[in-house]
Design a protein around this motif. Structure first.
Motif, PDB file in Angstrom:
ATOM      1  N   PRO A 147     -43.467  10.862  -0.661  1.00 14.02           N
ATOM      2  CA  PRO A 147     -43.584  11.866  -1.719  1.00 14.02           C
ATOM      3  C   PRO A 147     -45.004  12.315  -2.016  1.00 14.02           C
ATOM      4  CG  PRO A 147     -42.097  10.112  -2.368  1.00 14.02           C
ATOM      5  CD  PRO A 147     -42.734   9.667  -1.096  1.00 14.02           C
ATOM      6  N   GLU A 148     -45.963  11.397  -1.943  1.00 14.98           N
ATOM      7  CA  GLU A 148     -47.337  11.736  -2.296  1.00 14.98           C
ATOM      8  C   GLU A 148     -48.253  11.813  -1.077  1.00 14.98           C
ATOM      9  OE1 GLU A 148     -48.656  12.575  -5.343  1.00 14.98           O
ATOM     10  OE2 GLU A 148     -46.531  12.728  -5.818  1.00 14.98           O
ATOM     11  N   GLY A 149     -47.675  11.692   0.130  1.00 15.51           N
ATOM     12  CA  GLY A 149     -48.511  11.692   1.330  1.00 15.51           C
ATOM     13  C   GLY A 149     -48.118  12.754   2.330  1.00 15.51           C
ATOM     14  N   VAL A 206     -33.905  17.719   8.982  1.00 18.60           N
ATOM     15  CA  VAL A 206     -32.948  16.894   8.251  1.00 18.60           C
ATOM     16  C   VAL A 206     -32.525  17.557   6.948  1.00 18.60           C
ATOM     17  CG1 VAL A 206     -34.711  15.532   7.018  1.00 18.60           C
ATOM     18  CG2 VAL A 206     -32.452  14.549   7.470  1.00 18.60           C
ATOM     19  N   ALA A 207     -33.376  18.401   6.365  1.00 19.72           N
ATOM     20  CA  ALA A 207     -33.000  19.101   5.135  1.00 19.72           C
ATOM     21  C   ALA A 207     -31.784  19.987   5.373  1.00 19.72           C
ATOM     22  CB  ALA A 207     -34.179  19.938   4.631  1.00 19.72           C
ATOM     23  N   LYS A 208     -31.735  20.673   6.510  1.00 16.63           N
ATOM     24  CA  LYS A 208     -30.593  21.540   6.822  1.00 16.63           C
ATOM     25  C   LYS A 208     -29.343  20.715   7.097  1.00 16.63           C
ATOM     26  CE  LYS A 208     -33.219  25.482   8.567  1.00 16.63           C
ATOM     27  NZ  LYS A 208     -33.439  26.406   9.712  1.00 16.63           N
ATOM     28  N   VAL A 209     -29.513  19.563   7.722  1.00 16.63           N
ATOM     29  CA  VAL A 209     -28.369  18.675   7.966  1.00 16.63           C
ATOM     30  C   VAL A 209     -27.792  18.205   6.642  1.00 16.63           C
ATOM     31  CG1 VAL A 209     -27.627  16.502   9.004  1.00 16.63           C
ATOM     32  CG2 VAL A 209     -29.277  17.956  10.210  1.00 16.63           C
ATOM     33  N   LEU A 210     -28.651  17.831   5.713  1.00 17.95           N
ATOM     34  CA  LEU A 210     -28.192  17.363   4.410  1.00 17.95           C
ATOM     35  C   LEU A 210     -27.508  18.481   3.625  1.00 17.95           C
ATOM     36  CD1 LEU A 210     -31.231  15.157   3.353  1.00 17.95           C
ATOM     37  CD2 LEU A 210     -28.879  14.356   3.683  1.00 17.95           C
ATOM     38  N   GLN A 211     -28.060  19.673   3.693  1.00 17.62           N
ATOM     39  CA  GLN A 211     -27.508  20.790   2.930  1.00 17.62           C
ATOM     40  C   GLN A 211     -26.093  21.151   3.373  1.00 17.62           C
ATOM     41  OE1 GLN A 211     -30.641  23.622   3.549  1.00 17.62           O
ATOM     42  NE2 GLN A 211     -31.974  22.701   2.012  1.00 17.62           N
ATOM     43  N   ALA A 212     -25.740  20.785   4.601  1.00 24.34           N
ATOM     44  CA  ALA A 212     -24.405  21.092   5.125  1.00 24.34           C
ATOM     45  C   ALA A 212     -23.424  19.929   4.958  1.00 24.34           C
ATOM     46  CB  ALA A 212     -24.501  21.463   6.606  1.00 24.34           C
ATOM     47  N   ASN A 251     -41.954  19.760   3.966  1.00 23.31           N
ATOM     48  CA  ASN A 251     -41.170  18.548   3.726  1.00 23.31           C
ATOM     49  C   ASN A 251     -40.958  18.239   2.250  1.00 23.31           C
ATOM     50  OD1 ASN A 251     -40.918  17.983   6.492  1.00 23.31           O
ATOM     51  ND2 ASN A 251     -42.871  16.897   6.542  1.00 23.31           N
ATOM     52  N   ASP A 252     -41.589  19.018   1.366  1.00 22.99           N
ATOM     53  CA  ASP A 252     -41.559  18.646  -0.045  1.00 22.99           C
ATOM     54  C   ASP A 252     -40.165  18.746  -0.669  1.00 22.99           C
ATOM     55  OD1 ASP A 252     -41.465  21.396  -0.011  1.00 22.99           O
ATOM     56  OD2 ASP A 252     -43.197  21.701  -1.307  1.00 22.99           O
TER      57      ASP A 252
END
Length: 226
Positions: A151-153, A129-135, A159-160
């Motif tokens: 965030p803390e788990g 999903v990070a790559k999807v968001l970046q595009a 995934n950070d």
């Protein structure tokens, strides 16, 4: 007596890890292979996964041709909830990194959420999903993230980025004006609330029961792009 029966193992692309799918009586459970035995998710407790989509989707449901992004297919409950609360002309993109999870949801597991992948409004993107968001640039009316334990788990170091300031800034860029961001977490995190605010959102951390109206509660950050 109920016992865990291993049904399948799905490698996590780009890592040495994998996910295990178990049958446990009438329910299904997903765990990290070789982990401490803890459950990532199960089909009995999905109240907070339902709420992750229900809360933001109700707020943008009136928009014509609403488009939303879900980060993480999981057991399909967030997708099913989004489809329930959006109109017939909506599109729900689901970014799922692990191909095996998609296949599980196309099979017997999918019945627990009502087979939401069969809905023509649902589009699976087999990608981080990070790559999807970046595009993406002002593409979505809502973004719902259920990646890892929050965030803390984190169970996967990769995934950070999603929970970092650059990740949250990119979520803001990917949203249309007044778009909604919803982030699931197994626990509250005051520092993350401040990050969300600094990234250009206005909202709150909501406590939601995992199942029914008692017992374990999870946190969902519900925030509108300012």
């Amino acid at each position: 007596m109920k016992r865990f029966v291993l049904l399948d193992t799905a490698p996590i692309p780009g890592t040495d890890g994998a996910l295990n799918l178990f049958e446990y009586g009438d329910d299904f459970v997903i765990k990290i292979a070789g982990g401490d035995g803890g459950q990532l998710m199960n089909t009995r407790m999905h109240g907070s996964e339902d709420a992750l989509a229900a809360i933001p989707c109700k707020q943008i449901a009136g928009r014509p041709q609403a488009r939303v992004l879900i980060g993480g297919l999981g057991m399909g409950f967030t997708l099913a909830s989004a489809l329930q609360h959006l109109g017939a002309d909506a599109e729900v993109e689901v970014a799922e990194l692990v191909p095996g999870v998609v296949e599980w949801n196309r099979g017997a597991l999918g019945a627990k959420a009502g087979h939401p992948l069969r809905d023509p409004r649902a589009l699976i993107i087999q990608e981080d999903v990070a790559k999807v968001l970046q595009a993406a640039e002002q593409r979505y009316d809502a973004i719902m993230l259920d990646v890892d334990n929050g965030p803390e788990g984190l169970t996967q170091k990769g995934n950070d980025w999603l929970y970092s300031m650059p990740g949250l800034y990119q979520c803001a860029r990917a949203l249309r004006p007044g778009g909604m961001l919803a982030v699931w977490s197994s626990s509250a995190d005051r520092a993350f609330s401040e990050k969300v605010r600094k990234a250009g959102f206005k909202g709150e951390a909501v406590q939601v029961y995992a199942h029914g109206n008692r017992g374990t509660r999870h946190t969902i950050w519900i925030a509108r792009k300012v």
